[in-house]
Design an enzyme around this catalytic site. Structure first.
Site, PDB file in Angstrom:
ATOM      1  N   THR A  31       0.848  -1.200   0.000  1.00 44.52           N
ATOM      2  CA  THR A  31       0.000   0.000   0.000  1.00 44.52           C
ATOM      3  C   THR A  31       0.880   1.245   0.000  1.00 44.52           C
ATOM      4  O   THR A  31       0.612   2.211  -0.730  1.00 44.52           O
ATOM      5  CB  THR A  31      -0.941  -0.002   1.227  1.00 44.52           C
ATOM      6  OG1 THR A  31      -1.476  -1.316   1.408  1.00 44.52           O
ATOM      7  CG2 THR A  31      -2.077   0.983   1.042  1.00 44.52           C
ATOM      8  N   ASP A  81       1.287   5.296   5.972  1.00 46.93           N
ATOM      9  CA  ASP A  81       1.724   3.898   5.968  1.00 46.93           C
ATOM     10  C   ASP A  81       0.516   2.969   6.066  1.00 46.93           C
ATOM     11  O   ASP A  81      -0.565   3.372   6.519  1.00 46.93           O
ATOM     12  CB  ASP A  81       2.676   3.650   7.155  1.00 46.93           C
ATOM     13  CG  ASP A  81       3.490   2.366   7.004  1.00 46.93           C
ATOM     14  OD1 ASP A  81       3.348   1.671   5.980  1.00 46.93           O
ATOM     15  OD2 ASP A  81       4.274   2.065   7.928  1.00 46.93           O
ATOM     16  N   GLY A  82       0.713   1.736   5.670  1.00 41.49           N
ATOM     17  CA  GLY A  82      -0.323   0.710   5.759  1.00 41.49           C
ATOM     18  C   GLY A  82      -0.318   0.031   7.116  1.00 41.49           C
ATOM     19  O   GLY A  82       0.328   0.481   8.063  1.00 41.49           O
ATOM     20  N   ALA A  83      -1.052  -1.074   7.212  1.00 44.29           N
ATOM     21  CA  ALA A  83      -1.081  -1.879   8.446  1.00 44.29           C
ATOM     22  C   ALA A  83      -1.502  -3.289   8.067  1.00 44.29           C
ATOM     23  O   ALA A  83      -2.067  -3.522   6.991  1.00 44.29           O
ATOM     24  CB  ALA A  83      -2.058  -1.291   9.457  1.00 44.29           C
ATOM     25  N   GLY A  96       4.414  -6.672   9.075  1.00 45.74           N
ATOM     26  CA  GLY A  96       4.369  -7.804   8.148  1.00 45.74           C
ATOM     27  C   GLY A  96       5.520  -7.756   7.155  1.00 45.74           C
ATOM     28  O   GLY A  96       6.014  -8.788   6.701  1.00 45.74           O
ATOM     29  N   GLY A  97       5.986  -6.545   6.858  1.00 42.56           N
ATOM     30  CA  GLY A  97       7.113  -6.384   5.941  1.00 42.56           C
ATOM     31  C   GLY A  97       8.444  -6.299   6.688  1.00 42.56           C
ATOM     32  O   GLY A  97       9.491  -6.078   6.074  1.00 42.56           O
ATOM     33  N   GLU A 103       9.305   2.099  11.175  1.00 42.03           N
ATOM     34  CA  GLU A 103       7.945   2.639  11.006  1.00 42.03           C
ATOM     35  C   GLU A 103       7.491   3.329  12.287  1.00 42.03           C
ATOM     36  O   GLU A 103       6.899   4.410  12.257  1.00 42.03           O
ATOM     37  CB  GLU A 103       6.978   1.508  10.641  1.00 42.03           C
ATOM     38  CG  GLU A 103       7.229   0.957   9.248  1.00 42.03           C
ATOM     39  CD  GLU A 103       6.430  -0.295   8.916  1.00 42.03           C
ATOM     40  OE1 GLU A 103       6.324  -0.607   7.737  1.00 42.03           O
ATOM     41  OE2 GLU A 103       5.910  -0.948   9.838  1.00 42.03           O
TER      42      GLU A 103
HETATM   43  C1  5RP Z   1       5.464  -3.336   6.864  1.00 40.70           C
HETATM   44  C2  5RP Z   1       4.098  -2.974   7.345  1.00 40.70           C
HETATM   45  C3  5RP Z   1       3.052  -2.788   6.319  1.00 40.70           C
HETATM   46  O1  5RP Z   1       2.421  -1.561   6.529  1.00 40.70           O
HETATM   47  C4  5RP Z   1       2.039  -3.886   6.461  1.00 40.70           C
HETATM   48  O2  5RP Z   1       2.710  -5.144   6.383  1.00 40.70           O
HETATM   49  C5  5RP Z   1       0.956  -3.809   5.387  1.00 40.70           C
HETATM   50  O3  5RP Z   1       1.507  -4.145   4.160  1.00 40.70           O
HETATM   51  P1  5RP Z   1       0.688  -4.099   2.815  1.00 40.70           P
HETATM   52  O4  5RP Z   1       0.362  -2.676   2.529  1.00 40.70           O
HETATM   53  O5  5RP Z   1       1.617  -4.725   1.807  1.00 40.70           O
HETATM   54  O6  5RP Z   1      -0.560  -4.936   2.992  1.00 40.70           O
HETATM   55  O7  5RP Z   1       3.837  -2.837   8.510  1.00 40.70           O
HETATM   56  O8  5RP Z   1       6.348  -3.597   7.918  1.00 40.70           O
END
Ligand code: 5RP
Length: 220
Positions: A31, A81-83, A96-97, A103
């Site tokens: 994202t 940022d995403g989550a 997750g990344g 972050e």
């Molecule tokens: C990376 C994160 C990302 O924001 C989380 O994993 C969401 O990822 P994506 O946008 O690919 O679904 O915390 O450390």
């Protein structure tokens, strides 16, 4: 709309929050990548970006956006940022990344944290997604035992070293009813660098993409 379309839609909605002359805090993941790609259209207007990972820094540079050091550029007006999982209290699970520590640092140093998710990430409470914990390598077994005492099942993320040279334990089967308290408790285990709960410093604004469009959720 598929999940990728929803991610793209929220990323583009976040772009509307960016003002000329700002240095923009930028997250990590798919994202955030959509957001970086959209931000490229504003590169003549912004003063640069601070990245929460080496991967995001590389993508920003690939678009010709200057990547700045947080020590000289902060505090920042905004972090996008995403989550991995989110509640309507704006509490998040992230990492997750594998970029959770940087972050959390960039979010902490930003006035407004805009979290961009698709509707599949929304949950009534956190714990459905395994909680990432970044750990100093020599403390891996000790931290795993302490996390097990809290009721979780920690699993080493195989082969992954973070941008900070540490390992990640993903903690399964936690039912997180008190995220603020659990975030502090886990951070106090010797050897933990940080954990993926963003509850003490939650998002300020959440943009949720779904089939019906982009919904904004704010605190209070
Ligand atoms: C990376 C994160 C990302 O924001 C989380 O994993 C969401 O990822 P994506 O946008 O690919 O679904 O915390 O450390």
């Amino acid at each position: 709309m598929n999940q990728d379309d929803m991610k793209k839609a929220v990323a583009e909605a976040a772009l509307e929050r960016i003002e000329s002359g700002w240095v923009v805090g930028v997250g990590t993941g798919s994202t955030a990548n959509y957001f970086i790609d959209a931000l490229a259209g504003l590169k003549g207007k912004i003063d640069g970006a601070v990245a929460s990972s080496n991967a995001s820094a590389e993508r920003l540079r690939g678009h010709g956006i200057e990547v700045l050091d947080l020590n000289s550029a902060g505090p920042l007006p905004i972090y996008v940022d995403g989550a991995d999982e989110a509640t309507r209290h704006l509490h998040l699970t992230k990492g997750g990344g594998g970029a959770l520590t940087r972050e959390k640092i960039v979010a902490a140093a930003s006035k407004t944290f805009v979290c961009v998710i698709d509707s599949t990430k929304e949950a009534a409470y956190l714990g459905g997604y395994p909680l990432p914990v970044e750990v100093i390598p020599m403390a891996r077994s000790h931290v795993a035992r302490e996390l097990a005492k809290l009721g979780g099942n920690p699993e080493l993320r195989d082969g992954l070293y973070t941008d900070n040279g540490n390992v990640i334990l993903d903690v399964h089967n936690l039912r997180i009813m008190n995220p603020v308290e659990l975030e502090s408790e886990i951070d106090h285990i010797a050897g933990v660098v940080t954990n993926g709960l963003f509850a003490r410093r939650p998002a300020d604004i959440m943009l949720i993409g779904s089939d019906t469009g982009v919904e904004e959720v704010t605190a209070g």
